[in-house]
Enzyme design. Structure first.
Site, mmCIF file in Angstrom:
data_model
loop_
_atom_site.group_PDB
_atom_site.id
_atom_site.type_symbol
_atom_site.label_atom_id
_atom_site.label_comp_id
_atom_site.label_asym_id
_atom_site.label_seq_id
_atom_site.Cartn_x
_atom_site.Cartn_y
_atom_site.Cartn_z
ATOM 1 N N GLY A 28 -111.287 26.405 7.112
ATOM 2 C CA GLY A 28 -110.742 25.198 6.486
ATOM 3 C C GLY A 28 -110.120 24.193 7.435
ATOM 4 C CD GLU A 50 -104.319 28.113 7.167
ATOM 5 O OE1 GLU A 50 -105.435 27.599 7.337
ATOM 6 O OE2 GLU A 50 -104.150 29.310 6.884
ATOM 7 C CG ASP A 51 -107.023 25.066 5.276
ATOM 8 O OD1 ASP A 51 -106.083 25.911 5.322
ATOM 9 O OD2 ASP A 51 -108.089 25.314 4.691
ATOM 10 C CG ASP A 83 -101.489 28.152 -2.623
ATOM 11 O OD1 ASP A 83 -101.937 27.161 -3.196
ATOM 12 O OD2 ASP A 83 -101.172 29.187 -3.232
ATOM 13 C CE LYS A 87 -102.321 23.532 -3.326
ATOM 14 N NZ LYS A 87 -103.298 24.428 -3.981
ATOM 15 C CG PHE A 131 -108.478 24.118 -6.260
ATOM 16 C CD1 PHE A 131 -108.191 25.140 -5.372
ATOM 17 C CD2 PHE A 131 -109.770 23.604 -6.288
ATOM 18 C CE1 PHE A 131 -109.172 25.638 -4.518
ATOM 19 C CE2 PHE A 131 -110.755 24.106 -5.443
ATOM 20 C CZ PHE A 131 -110.452 25.134 -4.562
ATOM 21 C CB ILE A 132 -106.929 19.488 -3.010
ATOM 22 C CG1 ILE A 132 -106.190 20.445 -2.064
ATOM 23 C CG2 ILE A 132 -105.911 18.781 -3.884
ATOM 24 C CD1 ILE A 132 -105.863 19.784 -0.796
ATOM 25 C CG ASP A 150 -114.057 26.497 0.564
ATOM 26 O OD1 ASP A 150 -112.858 26.641 0.894
ATOM 27 O OD2 ASP A 150 -114.733 27.409 0.068
ATOM 28 N NE ARG A 174 -115.838 25.631 4.369
ATOM 29 C CZ ARG A 174 -114.744 26.345 4.113
ATOM 30 N NH1 ARG A 174 -113.562 25.798 4.228
ATOM 31 N NH2 ARG A 174 -114.840 27.603 3.736
HETATM 32 P P1 5GP Z 1 -101.851 31.199 0.932
HETATM 33 O O1 5GP Z 1 -101.979 32.516 1.618
HETATM 34 O O2 5GP Z 1 -100.858 30.280 1.589
HETATM 35 O O3 5GP Z 1 -101.561 31.365 -0.533
HETATM 36 O O4 5GP Z 1 -103.259 30.530 0.961
HETATM 37 C C1 5GP Z 1 -103.730 29.892 2.070
HETATM 38 C C2 5GP Z 1 -105.223 29.645 1.969
HETATM 39 O O5 5GP Z 1 -105.620 29.432 0.623
HETATM 40 C C3 5GP Z 1 -105.578 28.379 2.703
HETATM 41 O O6 5GP Z 1 -105.885 28.627 4.043
HETATM 42 C C4 5GP Z 1 -106.795 27.896 1.933
HETATM 43 O O7 5GP Z 1 -107.948 28.495 2.463
HETATM 44 C C5 5GP Z 1 -106.568 28.413 0.543
HETATM 45 N N1 5GP Z 1 -106.051 27.363 -0.371
HETATM 46 C C6 5GP Z 1 -104.802 27.245 -0.874
HETATM 47 N N2 5GP Z 1 -104.686 26.178 -1.691
HETATM 48 C C7 5GP Z 1 -105.929 25.602 -1.702
HETATM 49 C C8 5GP Z 1 -106.467 24.426 -2.355
HETATM 50 O O8 5GP Z 1 -105.804 23.680 -3.100
HETATM 51 N N3 5GP Z 1 -107.775 24.154 -2.111
HETATM 52 C C9 5GP Z 1 -108.563 24.926 -1.306
HETATM 53 N N4 5GP Z 1 -109.832 24.553 -1.158
HETATM 54 N N5 5GP Z 1 -108.086 26.025 -0.676
HETATM 55 C C10 5GP Z 1 -106.772 26.354 -0.863
#
Ligand code: 5GP
Length: 178
Positions: free
Chosen positions: A48, A102-103, A106, A134, A155-156, A162, A168
């Site tokens: 990402g 990191e992209d 969450d 977020k 969700f984006i 993606d 992407r």
């Molecule tokens: P976390 O472990 O912080 O919950 O999740 C991180 C990963 O979840 C990110 O690297 C990404 O790949 C994915 N992710 C979280 N929110 C989104 C979103 O809104 N859209 C997309 N496409 N991926 C997300």
């Protein structure tokens, strides 16, 4: 384009490219200022973060190394609690200043796992740079050193992010139409 269809879902334009790029430039300036003289090793978390990283490093003007790792916890449109292995680490991190790129953060679970792993490998310091954050979904307590933009829990897709491997490639960010 103000609306796109990705697989079975509709998305609407949310953050245009110029706004994303301005936010990334600000992150690059902060990093350049704070990390100068520390010879950091940037670890770009694929897939990402590829577009964020490409834009970011046009503006990071300090001596550094850049490498890529992979780690995925995501499938579909909601973050799962499954964290998989960190793969592709081909540099020694011992005694290095690390910046994870990191992209989006969450829940923070994925980053928590990655930070712990790098600390076990005796990294001197681990910082985190994320294009998007977020805050309302965040369940961890580690500091996030560099944040492009904070967004709500939608969700984006786009700009590297993606939906089941599609979208992407869009230069703007879109949010799901519920
Ligand atoms: P976390 O472990 O912080 O919950 O999740 C991180 C990963 O979840 C990110 O690297 C990404 O790949 C994915 N992710 C979280 N929110 C989104 C979103 O809104 N859209 C997309 N496409 N991926 C997300």
């Amino acid at each position: 384009m103000s609306r796109i269809k990705v697989h079975d879902k509709e998305f609407e334009l949310y953050i245009p490219q110029d706004q994303i790029e301005r936010a990334i430039k600000k992150v690059a300036d902060e990093i350049s200022f704070e990390m100068a003289g520390k010879n950091p090793l940037f670890l770009i978390v694929l897939n990402g973060a590829f577009m964020f990283a490409a834009e970011l490093f046009k503006h990071v003007n300090i001596e550094c190394e850049i490498s890529f790792v992979k780690l995925s916890s995501y499938s579909g449109t909601s973050s799962t609690a499954v964290v998989r292995e960190l793969i592709g680490l081909d540099h020694s991190v011992a005694n290095r200043e690390i910046v994870l790129v990191e992209d989006i953060i969450d829940t923070g679970l994925t980053m928590r796992y990655t930070i712990d792993k790098l600390k076990k490998l005796e990294a001197k310091n681990v910082r985190v740079a994320t294009m998007l954050f977020k805050p309302n979904a965040f369940k961890e307590s580690f500091p996030i050193d560099y944040i492009g933009m904070e967004i709500p829990n939608d969700f984006i897709v786009g700009f590297g992010l993606d939906y089941n491997e599609h979208a992407r490639n869009y230069p703007d960010i879109y949010k799901i139409v519920s």
